[in-house]
Design an enzyme around this catalytic site. Structure first.
Site, PDB file in Angstrom:
ATOM      1  N   ASP A   1       0.829  -1.225   0.018  1.00 58.49           N
ATOM      2  CA  ASP A   1      -0.096   0.015  -0.030  1.00 58.49           C
ATOM      3  C   ASP A   1       0.999   1.301   0.047  1.00 58.49           C
ATOM      4  O   ASP A   1       1.992   1.314   0.476  1.00 58.49           O
ATOM      5  CB  ASP A   1      -1.061   0.080   1.206  1.00 58.49           C
TER       6      ASP A   1
ATOM      7  N   GLU B   1       2.926   4.465  -4.374  1.00 62.85           N
ATOM      8  CA  GLU B   1       2.986   5.156  -5.862  1.00 62.85           C
ATOM      9  C   GLU B   1       4.425   5.817  -5.928  1.00 62.85           C
ATOM     10  O   GLU B   1       4.729   6.060  -7.094  1.00 62.85           O
ATOM     11  CB  GLU B   1       1.837   6.342  -5.704  1.00 62.85           C
TER      12      GLU B   1
ATOM     13  N   ASP C   1      -9.066   2.757  -2.981  1.00 62.95           N
ATOM     14  CA  ASP C   1     -10.201   3.227  -2.287  1.00 62.95           C
ATOM     15  C   ASP C   1     -11.263   3.697  -3.021  1.00 62.95           C
ATOM     16  O   ASP C   1     -11.753   5.004  -3.316  1.00 62.95           O
ATOM     17  CB  ASP C   1      -9.543   4.363  -1.495  1.00 62.95           C
TER      18      ASP C   1
END
Length: 817
Positions: A472, A475, A551
């Site tokens: 998670d 990026e 999300d």
């Protein structure tokens, strides 16, 4: 500080608390200062185009065409893929092509037929590499001063001013890339560039990574920069966590995939064409790619969708094969609280007779949110809990983020500092950002030594009893009060020893992190297939696992976006993905939750998940009717596990996604290209989820052939549209006539579910019997189904003429003649 930044700073402090808010303000200013001093000013630029052709140099598979102001390298590979690179750019170095393997047998070709989209399967395990040139492809003169390369599956034509056309063997132009344009800084530095391409007037665009609009991409501009939106997203939000310069284009002339291999920031602007209704005044579809830097190089693959994805997988790597349990049902939540809450949830699944295969622990199980730690107050005996769950057939999955708490005395930070593992700015100072633990530093996953160090850290997770991992915030995300929520673009990276900055490394950061985890797990647990999925990634990420939606917002638009993301990613070569069922935020209504749950039961990653502040996601929280209907969906998913495992093996061997658009086997059927509310699961099932509130019937577009409603057994003939019941208890699912599906019987053994072929036709299917883990390559079993008199006979195909299947067989649809 301007007024807008001041307002954002005040809001940041108010929204996340004083301490974390102040950190995000400081991080935003650090980022701005780092880029102001660490990046060269752009200044004046010179525009350049290739100019006229001056010389050629034939070579294996093509050659080099020299223009007055640039040169173009053309290569047609043995697998039919076409490469071209400007200004001396070659296929490597490339993160998309990472990995090496023995050369595939070019005679092993995926030919679609009625057997799950596959014909003779390649006997090799795919892995990314630059394929060898086709020695039969020769650079030769073309008309009007241009040049061409003619190969068995494709012809490439280069005009005298640098336009590149890709044509089918029959002479149909699939793609025409106009002469590119560069803008070069007068003082030196990376050049910006633009490539405009034309496709057929009837062509439709797909791909570009994880996009909420689609899977067919509407006209518009799409950014190529992996981004955390910082909130739950809805259709139209762009960009998201996974962007790829990968386009799949479908037209009457054929299907092709185009990949521009540059990881820099950029945009793609798409415009579909218009046909002139027979007037001859068609307007071509266009794609305009603008990149801030990096090489201008492109790969193009042509053929049927199955052949194109096979070539793409042979180029960028075979999709990782998940263990069998990872194809079951996963339950996750940010905010379980502790061991007793996990036990309570698991007991609820057991009490309500609901199959459960994995429980995911979010950042709240970590010590102050620090990676590779455990909160001993909430989870004092985590290995004991993991062992209890494993005895019930349930695995534990851990979240892993890249940010390491910048705190000397902590094991991960100290070992990373000793390895010089963390990225630095242009002046040599370690870059700090802000994530959940507070002030953090970031490993440089573009360095092999750092990947090895990071991969070894997963031993702590295995010792705690975890069997799988979800990456998670990679990026990478770094919270800032204003500006981009990522690392400064001036941050320095190794880039495998070449050196560079975050402008080039940003989009491949998560890909390299996934590689580090995957390779580390291979060493730590060599007998088990790693299970790893990642929120962010880039071309080639399938080598190391899959992904999930991130999300997605709770709501009917979020449900529709979930399907678009899974289908679009599959067409980019990432077959294993799925959404947060019910949406990440908010409180889904019982109807919305159930329809999301029913869709998820037919997607590769079947996971409920929600945020700390969202409503519950356990099926029994939504009332007795939802509980009963959810149980039906879960039981059906458990029954279909052998089929999902077969699809996983086929994805690894052929690159074909589990979830496919309806046009997969018939891209020439235009009406199917625009169908976005149904999909094929493999080649044998068609799933039509309910995506609108209050719907108890829905229209379903059927491809050519006979299809059976699996709930009623009624047969329908395609192509065409039918109106069928879709009660709350189920969503419409159809089986292709002649399909042979491996399913799980009531005794847990493998059975064959057979749907009768139409009279005079032959059906069939593939079965890959898998023990559930390990690295064995099971033999692919092929079965035929045909009418013999008044009954359907199923036989196993083989060199010895076949024989009776070794599994129980259930034939359905025989009453329909």
């Amino acid at each position: 500080m301007n007024g807008r930044d001041l307002v954002r700073s005040v809001k940041a402090v108010a929204s996340v608390g004083a301490a974390q808010g102040v950190r995000t303000v400081r991080a935003a200013w650090r980022r701005r200062r780092a880029d102001a001093t660490g990046l060269p000013a752009r200044g004046a630029e010179r525009a350049r185009v290739p100019g006229p052709v001056e010389d050629v140099e034939p070579g294996p598979g093509g050659g080099v065409v020299r223009f007055s102001r640039s040169e173009l390298r053309i290569l047609v590979a043995v697998n039919g893929a076409v490469f071209w690179g400007w200004d001396g750019a070659g296929p490597e170095p490339s993160y998309a092509l990472a990995g090496r393997c023995p050369e595939p047998d070019p005679r092993a070709v995926l030919e679609p037929d009625n057997w799950d989209g596959a014909g003779p399967e390649p006997s090799y395990a795919l892995a990314g590499r630059c394929p060898e040139p086709d020695p039969r492809a020769v650079l030769e003169p073309d008309k009007d001063g241009g040049w061409r390369v003619v190969a068995e599956r494709v012809t490439v034509v280069v005009s005298r001013h640098g336009a590149v056309e890709v044509r089918t063997p029959g002479g149909v132009t699939l793609r025409r890339d106009l002469p590119p344009r560069w803008w070069e800084p007068v003082g030196g530095g990376p050049a910006r560039w633009m490539q405009r391409s034309e496709v057929g007037a009837d062509a439709r665009f797909f791909g570009l990574g994880g996009r909420t609009s689609g899977p067919r991409l509407p006209d518009g501009t799409y950014r190529l920069w992996n981004s955390d939106p910082g909130r739950a997203f809805t259709p139209g939000d762009d960009p998201l966590y996974i962007t790829m310069p990968v386009q799949l284009v479908v037209s009457d002339g054929g299907t092709h995939l185009a990949f521009h291999d540059s990881s820099w920031d950029g945009t793609v602007t798409l415009h579909e064409g218009e046909e002139g209704a027979g007037s001859g005044h068609d307007r071509a579809g266009t794609s305009e790619l603008r990149m801030d830097g990096g090489p201008l190089r492109c790969w193009v693959m042509v053929g049927t969708p199955a052949r194109v994805l096979l070539a793409w997988a042979s180029l960028t790597g075979a999709p990782a094969l998940p263990p069998a349990w990872a194809l079951g049902h996963h339950h996750a939540r940010w905010g379980f609280g502790g061991e007793q809450e996990v036990r309570r949830i698991v007991a609820g699944y057991l009490e309500h007779r609901l199959p459960l295969d994995a429980v995911h622990l979010d950042i709240d199980h970590l010590d102050a949110h620090q990676v590779f730690t455990v909160d001993q107050d909430r989870f004092p005996k985590l290995p004991v809990l993991a062992e209890e769950l494993r005895r019930e057939g349930i695995r534990l999955v851990s979240i892993v983020g890249p940010g390491v708490k910048a705190l000397p005395g902590r094991a991960v930070y100290d070992s990373g500092a000793a390895e010089d593992a963390f990225v630095r700015d242009a002046s040599g100072v370690v870059v700090e950002g802000v994530v959940w633990p507070g002030e953090v530093v970031f490993p440089d996953f573009t360095h092999a030594r750092v990947r090895a160090w990071w991969g070894a850290l997963y031993e702590e997770r295995l010792t705690q009893g975890f069997s799988g991992f979800w990456h998670d915030m990679n990026e990478p995300t770094s919270f800032t009060a204003f500006g981009e929520s990522t690392l400064p673009r001036s941050t320095r990276h190794s880039l495998e020893g070449r050196g560079g900055d975050h402008r080039e490394a940003h989009n491949v950061y998560a890909l390299c992190m996934a590689r580090a985890g995957f390779e580390g797990l291979r060493k730590l647990a060599p007998e088990e297939r790693p299970f790893l999925f990642s929120r962010s990634g880039w071309a080639g990420m399938q080598r190391y696992g899959g992904t999930w939606s991130g999300d997605v917002a709770t709501g009917w638009p979020g449900l529709r976006a979930s399907l678009a993301l899974v289908m679009g990613l599959g067409l980019c070569g990432v077959p294993y993905s799925g959404p947060d069922i019910g949406g990440f935020d908010g409180d889904p209504s019982p109807e919305l939750y159930l329809r999301w749950f029913q869709l998820g039961a037919y997607l590769p990653l079947f996971r409920t998940h929600a945020s700390l502040r969202a409503g519950r996601r356990e099926p029994w929280e939504f009332g007795g009717d939802v509980l009963e209907h959810a149980r039906v969906a879960l039981v059906e998913r458990r029954r279909l596990l052998p089929y999902f495992l077969t699809l996983a093996h086929l994805a690894r061997r052929t690159g074909a996604p589990y979830v496919r658009p309806l046009w997969w086997a018939a891209p020439e059927e235009r009406v199917l290209r625009d169908c976005e509310d149904a999909f094929l699961l493999g080649d044998s099932l068609l799933v039509a989820p309910v995506l609108e509130p209050g719907a108890v019937r829905r229209a379903v577009r059927l491809p050519r052939g006979r299809w059976y409603d699996v709930a009623t057994g009624q047969a329908y003939e395609g192509p065409g549209q039918v109106l069928v019941d879709a009660p709350l208890s189920r969503i419409p699912v159809f089986a292709r006539a002649g399909a042979v599906l491996p399913v799980r019987g009531e005794d847990g053994g493998l059975e064959l579910d057979v749907w009768a072929p139409a009279r005079g036709r032959t059906g069939g299917g593939l079965v890959v019997p898998d023990g559930g883990d390990g690295w064995d390559e099971p033999e692919i079993e092929r079965y035929t189904a045909r009418w013999r008199g008044s009954r359907v006979v199923v036989e196993r195909a083989g060199e010895d003429g076949g024989g009776a299947p070794p599994y129980p067989v259930r034939v359905r649809g025989t009453e329909e003649t």
